[in-house]
Write a protein that holds these residues in place. Structure first.
Motif, PDB file in Angstrom:
ATOM      1  N   GLU A 148      14.225  17.164 -12.869  1.00 23.39           N
ATOM      2  CA  GLU A 148      15.119  18.310 -13.050  1.00 23.39           C
ATOM      3  C   GLU A 148      14.545  19.590 -12.458  1.00 23.39           C
ATOM      4  O   GLU A 148      15.294  20.500 -12.098  1.00 23.39           O
ATOM      5  CB  GLU A 148      15.406  18.499 -14.541  1.00 23.39           C
ATOM      6  CG  GLU A 148      16.126  17.324 -15.190  1.00 23.39           C
ATOM      7  CD  GLU A 148      16.330  17.516 -16.677  1.00 23.39           C
ATOM      8  OE1 GLU A 148      15.821  18.528 -17.209  1.00 23.39           O
ATOM      9  OE2 GLU A 148      16.992  16.662 -17.305  1.00 23.39           O
ATOM     10  N   THR A 149      13.233  19.657 -12.320  1.00 22.58           N
ATOM     11  CA  THR A 149      12.603  20.871 -11.807  1.00 22.58           C
ATOM     12  C   THR A 149      12.825  21.043 -10.303  1.00 22.58           C
ATOM     13  O   THR A 149      13.189  22.124  -9.831  1.00 22.58           O
ATOM     14  CB  THR A 149      11.091  20.852 -12.104  1.00 22.58           C
ATOM     15  OG1 THR A 149      10.883  20.708 -13.515  1.00 22.58           O
ATOM     16  CG2 THR A 149      10.427  22.141 -11.628  1.00 22.58           C
ATOM     17  N   ASN A 153      13.362  16.391  -4.733  1.00 19.24           N
ATOM     18  CA  ASN A 153      12.724  16.452  -3.418  1.00 19.24           C
ATOM     19  C   ASN A 153      11.203  16.489  -3.497  1.00 19.24           C
ATOM     20  O   ASN A 153      10.514  16.394  -2.485  1.00 19.24           O
ATOM     21  CB  ASN A 153      13.248  17.640  -2.606  1.00 19.24           C
ATOM     22  CG  ASN A 153      12.862  19.002  -3.203  1.00 19.24           C
ATOM     23  OD1 ASN A 153      12.021  19.096  -4.099  1.00 19.24           O
ATOM     24  ND2 ASN A 153      13.490  20.056  -2.718  1.00 19.24           N
ATOM     25  N   GLY A 154      10.648  16.637  -4.718  1.00 19.69           N
ATOM     26  CA  GLY A 154       9.200  16.588  -4.911  1.00 19.69           C
ATOM     27  C   GLY A 154       8.463  17.871  -4.606  1.00 19.69           C
ATOM     28  O   GLY A 154       7.240  17.951  -4.801  1.00 19.69           O
ATOM     29  N   CYS A 207       6.781  16.733 -11.549  1.00 18.68           N
ATOM     30  CA  CYS A 207       6.744  15.328 -11.124  1.00 18.68           C
ATOM     31  C   CYS A 207       5.586  15.022 -10.186  1.00 18.68           C
ATOM     32  O   CYS A 207       5.438  13.881  -9.737  1.00 18.68           O
ATOM     33  CB  CYS A 207       8.061  14.934 -10.461  1.00 18.68           C
ATOM     34  SG  CYS A 207       8.383  15.803  -8.902  1.00 18.68           S
ATOM     35  N   LYS A 208       4.773  16.032  -9.861  1.00 16.61           N
ATOM     36  CA  LYS A 208       3.612  15.879  -8.983  1.00 16.61           C
ATOM     37  C   LYS A 208       4.001  15.386  -7.592  1.00 16.61           C
ATOM     38  O   LYS A 208       3.272  14.625  -6.948  1.00 16.61           O
ATOM     39  CB  LYS A 208       2.586  14.916  -9.599  1.00 16.61           C
ATOM     40  CG  LYS A 208       2.224  15.203 -11.041  1.00 16.61           C
ATOM     41  CD  LYS A 208       1.670  16.603 -11.230  1.00 16.61           C
ATOM     42  CE  LYS A 208       1.296  16.859 -12.696  1.00 16.61           C
ATOM     43  NZ  LYS A 208       0.869  18.254 -12.928  1.00 16.61           N
ATOM     44  N   GLY A 209       5.191  15.777  -7.140  1.00 15.48           N
ATOM     45  CA  GLY A 209       5.631  15.427  -5.797  1.00 15.48           C
ATOM     46  C   GLY A 209       6.371  14.111  -5.694  1.00 15.48           C
ATOM     47  O   GLY A 209       6.815  13.729  -4.610  1.00 15.48           O
ATOM     48  N   GLU A 213      10.706  11.811 -12.896  1.00 16.48           N
ATOM     49  CA  GLU A 213       9.911  11.982 -14.112  1.00 16.48           C
ATOM     50  C   GLU A 213      10.352  10.965 -15.163  1.00 16.48           C
ATOM     51  O   GLU A 213      11.515  10.544 -15.198  1.00 16.48           O
ATOM     52  CB  GLU A 213      10.048  13.407 -14.651  1.00 16.48           C
ATOM     53  CG  GLU A 213      11.467  13.866 -14.901  1.00 16.48           C
ATOM     54  CD  GLU A 213      11.521  15.305 -15.393  1.00 16.48           C
ATOM     55  OE1 GLU A 213      10.590  15.729 -16.082  1.00 16.48           O
ATOM     56  OE2 GLU A 213      12.525  15.986 -15.099  1.00 16.48           O
ATOM     57  N   ARG A 214       9.428  10.564 -15.996  1.00 18.63           N
ATOM     58  CA  ARG A 214       9.686   9.558 -17.021  1.00 18.63           C
ATOM     59  C   ARG A 214      10.399  10.206 -18.204  1.00 18.63           C
ATOM     60  O   ARG A 214       9.947  11.209 -18.743  1.00 18.63           O
ATOM     61  CB  ARG A 214       8.374   8.925 -17.468  1.00 18.63           C
ATOM     62  CG  ARG A 214       8.507   7.641 -18.267  1.00 18.63           C
ATOM     63  CD  ARG A 214       7.118   7.043 -18.468  1.00 18.63           C
ATOM     64  NE  ARG A 214       7.145   5.814 -19.240  1.00 18.63           N
ATOM     65  CZ  ARG A 214       7.373   4.622 -18.728  1.00 18.63           C
ATOM     66  NH1 ARG A 214       7.598   4.513 -17.433  1.00 18.63           N
ATOM     67  NH2 ARG A 214       7.372   3.536 -19.483  1.00 18.63           N
ATOM     68  N   LYS A 215      11.518   9.605 -18.603  1.00 14.46           N
ATOM     69  CA  LYS A 215      12.326  10.145 -19.691  1.00 14.46           C
ATOM     70  C   LYS A 215      12.606   9.063 -20.733  1.00 14.46           C
ATOM     71  O   LYS A 215      12.738   7.878 -20.420  1.00 14.46           O
ATOM     72  CB  LYS A 215      13.659  10.670 -19.156  1.00 14.46           C
ATOM     73  CG  LYS A 215      13.557  11.907 -18.272  1.00 14.46           C
ATOM     74  CD  LYS A 215      13.259  13.153 -19.094  1.00 14.46           C
ATOM     75  CE  LYS A 215      13.361  14.415 -18.248  1.00 14.46           C
ATOM     76  NZ  LYS A 215      13.109  15.638 -19.049  1.00 14.46           N
TER      77      LYS A 215
END
Length: 380
Positions: A148-149, A153-154, A207-209, A213-215
């Protein structure tokens, strides 16, 4: 150099009337088997590969094949010349030859192409009653979702991935290799951008690129009435999120239905055992029979034999996504007492006399014994 006195059809393992599709499939299979990169240093395989290629060049060309079928020669020049312009990508060789050459051919899917997310499988336990009548369950699912951040696109918000200067954004680089059989041009993933065509200099802090992300999600699932053990409930679009804008995968829920201490299920029908005494079997009785809907009364007629099965219509399992229900079947078990008091023994003696049977006192052992064989007309 052309093959001398060789049957091109035999080389490809075909008969003379083979179709164009059969010729192409045969060549593909043999080309993989005898390709020099798979048989390094094997001169026999190298020669076989040349024969296969020459045979294909003739039989895949309608004009050359017609001359060959008529005259036994195609009268073409040049002999073996590498792959002779054969387009491996047309035959789906990209992924197969990649494992041989360390690269790929044109037509391979790029890493930055939209890809559907992976499916998720999980197991859900139900009670017998939940499976029969249906239930709404809330399940916990852990999956990777679009970040979401950064929007997937990372890159850190306010920045964007840049085009790779090595592959020009294609995600692939072309490599030309010279072999004794000719020159091969292959493609492989760009080693600088990992085949994505983009480079992230300032990755997203969330997400570190990775772009995902884990949800942990809670999802409500409506289990329809009548489901059975090992049924699968599909939830479309509830799997892992897609890559590069691709659609999400699906969630598949495998059902495990617990057994019941009384009811036994076979399809949409339910079976139970009901115990009665031999006196009730002989004289008839009214039973209180348990069903999934509650107890019902059933009149057992006089003279009911052990193993008799009665049907309670419509007292079974609902048909999934349909109308109607199965039935419940009641198996009658006649219980024979293992011991009798004196009054019961006298009553049975009178019954035997009234039935014209003789009482065999040698059969009587200890006080309170019963002679099961005599009661049911069999001497045991």
């Amino acid at each position: 150099m052309r093959m001398a006195n060789k049957d091109y059809y035999e080389v490809l393992g075909l008969s003379k009337g083979a179709s164009d599709d059969e010729i192409k499939k045969a060549f593909r299979k043999l080309a993989i088997q005898y390709h020099p990169d798979k048989n390094k240093g094997n001169k026999e395989a190298e020669e076989k590969f040349k024969e296969i290629n020459e045979a294909y060049q003739v039989l895949s060309d309608p004009e050359k094949r017609a001359r060959y079928d008529q005259f036994g020669t195609a009268d073409f020049q040049g002999g073996f010349d590498g792959f002779g312009g054969f387009d491996f990508s047309d035959m789906g060789f990209g992924d197969i030859f990649e494992s041989f050459f360390g690269g790929g051919f044109s037509g391979r899917r790029r890493k930055d192409a939209p890809q559907k997310g992976d499916d998720i499988e999980m197991t859900l336990k139900l009670t017998f009653e939940e499976a029969v009548f249906g239930v709404e369950k809330e399940i916990n699912v852990t999956r990777h979702e679009t970040c979401e951040t950064c929007g997937g696109n990372g890159a850190k918000p306010g920045t964007s991935p840049i085009t790779c200067d090595r592959c020009g954004g294609t995600g692939q680089i072309r490599i030309q290799r010279a072999t004794p059989l000719g020159s091969f041009v292959t493609t492989s993933h760009c080693d600088k951008c990992g085949g994505k065509g983009k480079i992230i200099n300032d990755p997203c802090p969330t997400c570190k690129g990775k772009g995902k992300e884990r949800k942990h999600r809670k999802i409500k699932v409506n289990i329809p009435a009548g489901v059975d053990n090992d049924n699968i409930i599909p939830l479309r679009g509830q799997g892992e999120h897609g890559v590069n804008g691709g659609p999400p995968g699906d969630l598949y829920i495998g059902l495990k239905v617990a057994s019941h201490p009384v009811f036994k299920r076979k399809g949409v029908d339910i079976y139970i055992d009901a115990h009665i005494s031999f006196a009730q079997a002989a004289l008839g009785t009214e039973l209180k029979v348990p069903t999934v809907d509650g107890d019902v009364k059933y009149s057992v007629p006089a003279g009911t034999q052990p193993g008799t099965i009665f049907r309670l219509k419509g007292k079974g399992v609902p048909r999934v996504n349909s109308s109607g229900r199965g039935d419940q079947y009641v198996n009658i078990i006649v219980d024979v007492p293992k011991s009798l008091n004196e009054k019961q023994v006298e009553a049975l003696k009178l019954f035997m006399e009234a039935s014209g049977e003789q009482w065999d006192q040698t059969k009587e052992t200890k006080k309170g014994s019963i002679f099961k064989g005599k009661i049911f007309g069999k001497d045991k």
